[in-house]
Design a protein around this motif. Structure first.
Motif, PDB file in Angstrom:
ATOM      1  N   LEU A 345       0.846  -1.201   0.000  1.00  0.00           N
ATOM      2  CA  LEU A 345       0.000   0.000   0.000  1.00  0.00           C
ATOM      3  C   LEU A 345       0.881   1.251   0.000  1.00  0.00           C
ATOM      4  N   LYS A 346       1.862   1.245   0.907  1.00  0.00           N
ATOM      5  CA  LYS A 346       2.725   2.433   1.039  1.00  0.00           C
ATOM      6  C   LYS A 346       3.411   2.750  -0.284  1.00  0.00           C
ATOM      7  N   GLU A 347       3.883   1.694  -0.955  1.00  0.00           N
ATOM      8  CA  GLU A 347       4.688   1.931  -2.152  1.00  0.00           C
ATOM      9  C   GLU A 347       3.852   2.321  -3.374  1.00  0.00           C
ATOM     10  N   PHE A 348       2.637   1.755  -3.480  1.00  0.00           N
ATOM     11  CA  PHE A 348       1.925   1.939  -4.756  1.00  0.00           C
ATOM     12  C   PHE A 348       0.608   2.718  -4.700  1.00  0.00           C
ATOM     13  N   GLU A 357      -9.584  -0.189  -7.407  1.00  0.00           N
ATOM     14  CA  GLU A 357      -8.587  -0.056  -8.465  1.00  0.00           C
ATOM     15  C   GLU A 357      -7.263  -0.679  -8.006  1.00  0.00           C
ATOM     16  N   PHE A 358      -6.936  -0.416  -6.756  1.00  0.00           N
ATOM     17  CA  PHE A 358      -5.695  -0.927  -6.202  1.00  0.00           C
ATOM     18  C   PHE A 358      -5.713  -2.457  -6.164  1.00  0.00           C
ATOM     19  N   VAL A 359      -6.783  -3.006  -5.576  1.00  0.00           N
ATOM     20  CA  VAL A 359      -6.855  -4.469  -5.414  1.00  0.00           C
ATOM     21  C   VAL A 359      -6.770  -5.155  -6.775  1.00  0.00           C
ATOM     22  N   TYR A 360      -7.514  -4.608  -7.767  1.00  0.00           N
ATOM     23  CA  TYR A 360      -7.530  -5.273  -9.072  1.00  0.00           C
ATOM     24  C   TYR A 360      -6.219  -5.083  -9.836  1.00  0.00           C
ATOM     25  N   SER A 361      -5.477  -4.043  -9.514  1.00  0.00           N
ATOM     26  CA  SER A 361      -4.196  -3.860 -10.194  1.00  0.00           C
ATOM     27  C   SER A 361      -3.159  -4.875  -9.728  1.00  0.00           C
ATOM     28  N   TYR A 362      -3.336  -5.397  -8.521  1.00  0.00           N
ATOM     29  CA  TYR A 362      -2.323  -6.328  -7.980  1.00  0.00           C
ATOM     30  C   TYR A 362      -2.918  -7.702  -7.699  1.00  0.00           C
ATOM     31  N   LEU A 363      -3.998  -7.993  -8.421  1.00  0.00           N
ATOM     32  CA  LEU A 363      -4.697  -9.264  -8.201  1.00  0.00           C
ATOM     33  C   LEU A 363      -3.755 -10.454  -8.393  1.00  0.00           C
ATOM     34  N   TYR A 364      -2.768 -10.290  -9.291  1.00  0.00           N
ATOM     35  CA  TYR A 364      -1.826 -11.388  -9.554  1.00  0.00           C
ATOM     36  C   TYR A 364      -1.033 -11.774  -8.305  1.00  0.00           C
ATOM     37  N   LEU A 365      -1.015 -10.879  -7.320  1.00  0.00           N
ATOM     38  CA  LEU A 365      -0.285 -11.231  -6.098  1.00  0.00           C
ATOM     39  C   LEU A 365      -1.019 -12.309  -5.309  1.00  0.00           C
ATOM     40  N   VAL A 429      10.470 -11.989 -16.608  1.00  0.00           N
ATOM     41  CA  VAL A 429      10.088 -12.267 -15.221  1.00  0.00           C
ATOM     42  C   VAL A 429       8.657 -11.768 -14.962  1.00  0.00           C
ATOM     43  N   ARG A 430       8.391 -10.585 -15.483  1.00  0.00           N
ATOM     44  CA  ARG A 430       7.082  -9.954 -15.277  1.00  0.00           C
ATOM     45  C   ARG A 430       5.964 -10.847 -15.822  1.00  0.00           C
ATOM     46  N   ILE A 431       6.184 -11.360 -17.050  1.00  0.00           N
ATOM     47  CA  ILE A 431       5.172 -12.226 -17.658  1.00  0.00           C
ATOM     48  C   ILE A 431       4.966 -13.471 -16.791  1.00  0.00           C
ATOM     49  N   GLY A 432       6.066 -14.020 -16.314  1.00  0.00           N
ATOM     50  CA  GLY A 432       5.978 -15.270 -15.548  1.00  0.00           C
ATOM     51  C   GLY A 432       5.312 -15.096 -14.201  1.00  0.00           C
ATOM     52  N   ILE A 433       5.560 -13.982 -13.543  1.00  0.00           N
ATOM     53  CA  ILE A 433       5.024 -13.895 -12.186  1.00  0.00           C
ATOM     54  C   ILE A 433       3.756 -13.051 -12.069  1.00  0.00           C
ATOM     55  N   THR A 434       3.477 -12.235 -13.097  1.00  0.00           N
ATOM     56  CA  THR A 434       2.252 -11.421 -12.998  1.00  0.00           C
ATOM     57  C   THR A 434       1.287 -11.677 -14.159  1.00  0.00           C
ATOM     58  N   THR A 439       3.936  -3.569 -15.251  1.00  0.00           N
ATOM     59  CA  THR A 439       3.618  -3.488 -13.807  1.00  0.00           C
ATOM     60  C   THR A 439       4.530  -2.402 -13.255  1.00  0.00           C
ATOM     61  N   PRO A 440       4.252  -1.942 -12.029  1.00  0.00           N
ATOM     62  CA  PRO A 440       5.241  -1.050 -11.424  1.00  0.00           C
ATOM     63  C   PRO A 440       6.537  -1.830 -11.172  1.00  0.00           C
ATOM     64  N   ASN A 441       7.518  -1.139 -10.692  1.00  0.00           N
ATOM     65  CA  ASN A 441       8.849  -1.658 -10.374  1.00  0.00           C
ATOM     66  C   ASN A 441       8.917  -3.170 -10.113  1.00  0.00           C
ATOM     67  N   ILE A 442       9.618  -3.896 -11.008  1.00  0.00           N
ATOM     68  CA  ILE A 442       9.581  -5.359 -10.955  1.00  0.00           C
ATOM     69  C   ILE A 442      10.273  -5.927  -9.707  1.00  0.00           C
ATOM     70  N   SER A 443      11.351  -5.254  -9.247  1.00  0.00           N
ATOM     71  CA  SER A 443      11.987  -5.838  -8.046  1.00  0.00           C
ATOM     72  C   SER A 443      11.072  -5.700  -6.833  1.00  0.00           C
ATOM     73  N   SER A 444      10.260  -4.636  -6.770  1.00  0.00           N
ATOM     74  CA  SER A 444       9.299  -4.520  -5.670  1.00  0.00           C
ATOM     75  C   SER A 444       8.235  -5.609  -5.781  1.00  0.00           C
ATOM     76  N   ILE A 445       7.757  -5.840  -7.009  1.00  0.00           N
ATOM     77  CA  ILE A 445       6.708  -6.853  -7.184  1.00  0.00           C
ATOM     78  C   ILE A 445       7.241  -8.235  -6.757  1.00  0.00           C
ATOM     79  N   ILE A 446       8.493  -8.536  -7.158  1.00  0.00           N
ATOM     80  CA  ILE A 446       9.099  -9.820  -6.759  1.00  0.00           C
ATOM     81  C   ILE A 446       9.166  -9.886  -5.232  1.00  0.00           C
TER      82      ILE A 446
END
Ligand code: GLU
Length: 471
Positions: A345-348, A357-365, A429-434, A439-446
């Motif tokens: 939440l803090k970062e994005f 909007e937030f929840v659906y943007s990171y649903l892949y998590l 990596v982005r395709i594989g994990i999300t 997406t925003p910053n890939i190292s943060s998403i990882i």
């Protein structure tokens, strides 16, 4: 005298912006003067009342934090009180039984319209119905409105209002089925519940002189009245329960925060200098019913989005997290406990206007990725990518600390090893994990996905590519 306000919705529709604003103004007024706020359901219109509307109103008010000090009262539980008073009004001759048939009333109305007169009851039974008293002909009970004089009251928003009694009919206070009418129950409840200030929609302004006459006849004190102007929707139509205006619940379901909704409805018809943001404490201190605008206001979804964005990014993160959890619970979205939601939440949050909007943007998590459903996934099937994924798997597997900087370091290391640019590795990596290309910053998403999930998803992608590269 202790200030007492009330919100008295008829549960014949969902709580919409206009109703919520009336509730907010009444609540604020009571809060400002250390008074009491009463919640009362006017549920005598049995044909239109629905239990789910009651639930919706209770839920909406609670979500907004508009807690009531007394109630909720239901008029349907108070019928005996109304009946007893009607009986005593008949005895003291301030009300009378009217036996006029519907046909007679329709004919009367027709003739009056033809003669260009204002349609109204001609008071035939007021003095001349004694001969019918014992018969079993159905009747309504009417209040003996004064025949002369004027009713005067000072509306706290609109100033003095005068209505001549010869404009007013003998109000029906009990229908032929024995049910008391809205105008009567309201008067009795406001009186018996010691309401000092009535804040309600301007659609009730015509009822006020009739209600004042009734209160006078009952020797009851006259409360102060404020009639708030209507709110218009985008096409200029008045918001109302009847025209299916958007409910507060629909805003809640879209992830709007109570602070933003309250701030938004506060400003629909009230302002303080050019201030836009009001905390609840500021609302209590600064709100003044006398400054509420006499003209109608218009919904403004952009403004609401702007306010919601503001509160998402300015409220304590713990509070936003709790709204996020309520939202996910309502939508039956179950979170992986390993995800650092507060960090996420803090970062994005600053990218988003609503929790939804937030929840659906990171649903892949929180949801598994179905690789076969990704557009053009086949373009990633190459021997080179198999090598990269094996390298990433091995290196991330041995990583002992799960920090963003270490993650970034390993990604960069792989770009060097394969002589690629960062974008190429990040996209794979982005395709594989999300499952997404952006997406925003890939190292943060990882980082937020966590080590186990990351390795599992890289492994799945590797398997998928291996199978589809060699066939
Ligand atoms: N029950 C009425 C309504 O829902 C309000 C009556 C009043 O505030 O006096 O419109």
């Amino acid at each position: 005298m202790k200030v007492k306000t009330r919100f008295s919705p008829s549960p014949t529709g969902y709580l919409h912006i206009g109703g919520a604003r009336t509730a907010l103004y009444s609540w604020l007024f009571a809060q400002k003067y250390n008074g009491s706020f009463v919640l009362r359901f006017e549920d005598t219109d049995i044909k239109r009342v629905r239990k789910n509307y009651v639930q919706d109103i209770l839920y909406g008010l609670s979500y907004l934090g508009l807690h009531w000090n007394e109630g909720p009262f239901y008029q349907s539980n108070r019928l005996q009180i109304y009946k007893d008073i009607i009986l005593s009004m008949l005895k003291t001759d301030i009300a009378y039984k009217c036996y006029c048939s519907q046909e007679r009333l329709d004919q009367l109305r027709k003739n009056q319209i033809l003669k260009k007169q204002k349609p109204r009851y001609d008071r035939r039974c007021r003095n001349h119905c004694f001969f019918l008293k014992k018969s079993n002909i159905p009747f309504v009970v009417r209040f003996k409105n004064p025949l002369t004089g004027i009713v005067k009251f000072t509306d706290m928003i609109r100033g003095p209002i005068y209505v001549s009694n010869n404009e007013l009919d003998d109000l029906i206070i009990q229908r032929s089925n024995g049910m008391p009418t809205y105008n009567f129950c309201v008067v009795i409840d406001d009186w018996k519940m010691n309401i000092t200030h009535i804040i309600r929609g301007e659609d009730h302004i015509n009822n006020t002189p009739r209600q004042i006459n009734l209160l006078h006849a009952l020797n009851a004190p006259i409360p102060n009245y404020s009639h708030v102007s209507m709110i218009l929707d985008n096409s200029g139509i008045k918001l109302s329960k009847r025209n299916q205006s958007r409910s507060i619940t629909s805003y809640i379901n879209e992830g709007f925060l109570p602070e933003a909704i309250l701030n938004y409805i506060l400003r629909l018809g009230w302002s303080y200098k050019d201030q836009e943001i009001f905390s609840v404490d500021e609302m209590k201190n600064l709100f003044n019913i006398c400054n509420v605008s006499k003209s109608s206001s218009k919904v403004n979804d952009k403004k609401l989005l702007w306010l919601n964005h503001y509160y998402l990014n300015n409220l304590p993160i713990k509070r936003v997290h709790s709204y996020f959890s309520i939202y996910c619970k309502n939508k039956k979205i179950f979170l992986d406990k390993n995800i650092d939601v507060q960090g996420l939440l803090k970062e994005f949050l600053h990218h988003h206007n609503t929790i939804q909007e937030f929840v659906y943007s990171y649903l892949y998590l929180y949801k598994d990725i179905n690789l076969s459903k990704i557009d053009n996934i086949k373009i990633y099937c190459s021997i080179m990518n198999i090598k990269i994924l094996k390298f990433l798997y091995k290196n991330f597997f041995s990583l002992t600390c799960w920090h963003k900087s270490d993650i970034l370091y390993l990604l960069k290391k792989s770009t060097k090893k394969f002589n690629l640019c960062f974008k190429d590795i990040a996209t794979l990596v982005r395709i594989g994990i999300t499952g997404k290309k952006e997406t925003p910053n890939i190292s943060s998403i990882i980082f937020y996905i966590g080590k186990n999930q990351f390795l599992l998803r890289i492994y799945n992608l590797l398997r998928y590519i291996q199978i589809h590269t060699y066939i």
